[in-house]
Structures are given as C-alpha cells and as structure tokens.
Design a protein around this motif. Structure first.
Motif, short mmCIF file in Angstrom:
data_model
loop_
_atom_site.label_atom_id
_atom_site.label_comp_id
_atom_site.label_asym_id
_atom_site.label_seq_id
_atom_site.Cartn_x
_atom_site.Cartn_y
_atom_site.Cartn_z
N ASN A 7 57.30 22.14 95.11
CA ASN A 7 55.97 21.60 95.05
C ASN A 7 54.87 22.58 95.39
N ASN A 8 54.14 23.06 94.48
CA ASN A 8 53.41 24.13 94.72
C ASN A 8 51.64 23.74 95.03
N MET A 9 51.58 22.25 95.17
CA MET A 9 50.13 21.83 95.02
C MET A 9 49.69 22.18 96.20
N GLY A 10 48.45 22.62 96.26
CA GLY A 10 47.68 22.98 97.57
C GLY A 10 47.29 21.44 98.19
N PRO A 11 46.46 21.67 99.30
CA PRO A 11 45.83 20.66 99.88
C PRO A 11 44.73 20.27 99.13
N VAL A 12 44.49 18.83 99.20
CA VAL A 12 43.18 18.08 98.84
C VAL A 12 41.98 18.90 99.52
N ARG A 13 41.18 19.29 98.56
CA ARG A 13 39.80 20.00 99.21
C ARG A 13 38.55 19.30 98.57
N PRO A 14 37.35 19.42 99.33
CA PRO A 14 36.17 18.72 98.93
C PRO A 14 35.71 19.86 97.68
N ALA A 15 34.98 19.04 96.78
CA ALA A 15 34.44 19.76 95.50
C ALA A 15 33.84 20.99 95.94
N ASP A 16 34.18 22.13 95.35
CA ASP A 16 33.27 23.26 95.20
C ASP A 16 32.74 23.65 94.31
N GLU A 17 31.87 24.99 94.04
CA GLU A 17 31.20 25.14 92.68
C GLU A 17 32.35 25.64 91.53
N VAL A 65 51.12 27.44 88.61
CA VAL A 65 52.30 27.30 87.72
C VAL A 65 52.42 28.64 87.10
N ALA A 66 53.54 28.79 86.22
CA ALA A 66 53.87 30.06 85.79
C ALA A 66 52.92 30.37 84.87
N TYR A 67 52.01 29.51 84.24
CA TYR A 67 51.03 29.96 83.14
C TYR A 67 49.82 30.00 83.56
N GLY A 68 49.16 29.62 84.94
CA GLY A 68 47.97 29.56 85.34
C GLY A 68 47.89 28.54 86.67
N VAL A 69 46.93 27.84 86.56
CA VAL A 69 46.48 26.79 87.62
C VAL A 69 46.36 25.39 87.07
N ASN A 70 46.77 24.26 87.43
CA ASN A 70 46.81 22.98 87.18
C ASN A 70 45.64 22.72 88.29
N TYR A 71 44.62 21.79 87.61
CA TYR A 71 43.76 21.18 88.61
C TYR A 71 43.76 19.66 88.41
N PHE A 72 44.00 19.22 89.85
CA PHE A 72 43.77 17.78 89.87
C PHE A 72 42.71 17.02 90.62
N GLY A 73 41.79 16.27 90.23
CA GLY A 73 40.47 15.96 90.50
C GLY A 73 40.29 14.50 90.56
N LYS A 74 39.46 13.93 91.62
CA LYS A 74 39.00 12.85 91.73
C LYS A 74 37.52 12.72 91.41
N ILE A 75 37.19 11.81 90.37
CA ILE A 75 36.18 11.97 89.71
C ILE A 75 35.31 10.58 89.97
N ASP A 76 34.09 10.45 90.36
CA ASP A 76 33.62 9.15 90.53
C ASP A 76 32.58 9.02 89.29
N LEU A 77 32.91 7.70 88.80
CA LEU A 77 32.09 7.50 87.78
C LEU A 77 30.89 6.32 87.81
#
Length: 86
Positions: A7-17, A65-77
């Motif tokens: 598992n290469n996922m980093g920590p959950v962080r607050p949204a940045d620019e 990941v091998a081909y770049g970075v995956n982003y996982f986000g929580k979006i408020d609708l």
C-alpha cells in the motif's frame, strides 16, 4: 489483494490548492458519472443532479503508482451529501 507493505497510499490530508486543481479538472467527468442512474447511493434523487451548485474538495490522499499518482478525494456536494472520487 494488496498488503500493507504494498500500500503506497499516503495519509489523508486537508485540501490544498494543487489537489483542488486536480479535482476541478475532472468535475465534468464526475458529474457525468453521477448523472447516470445510481441505485447504490441514491444520489440521482438529488434534483437528478442536473445542476451541482456545491463541489468542494474536503480532503484527499494520494497513491504513487508506476505511471504517476492516483488521487482519492472526498467531495462535498452540499445538502449533507459527500462522494468519494478516484
């Protein structure tokens, strides 16, 4: 199945620019996916999602990941609805 060692996922962080820019860039794709019939989350009942007034990245994590970075986000609708986007 992955293990903790894989598992290469980093920590959950607050949204940045930088992360906000990534999720803004895919907003149309996210809305298109939500506009299809969604019987799991009942999000299609939210005014049929014809117009999303609120789309705010709350927090995110990244995974290298091998081909770049995956982003996982929580979006408020808004109206108490959040989605998780990859």
């Amino acid at each position: 199945m992955s293990t903790v060692a894989q598992n290469n996922m980093g920590p959950v962080r607050p949204a940045d620019e930088e992360a906000k820019a990534v999720f803004r860039a895919i907003k149309d794709e996210v809305v298109a996916q939500l506009n299809r019939e969604d019987n799991i989350h009942d999000l299609h009942r939210m005014d049929d999602l014809k117009l999303i007034d609120t789309y705010i990245l709350v927090e995110y994590a990244t995974e290298e990941v091998a081909y770049g970075v995956n982003y996982f986000g929580k979006i408020d609708l808004g109206e108490g609805k959040c989605i998780h986007v990859r």
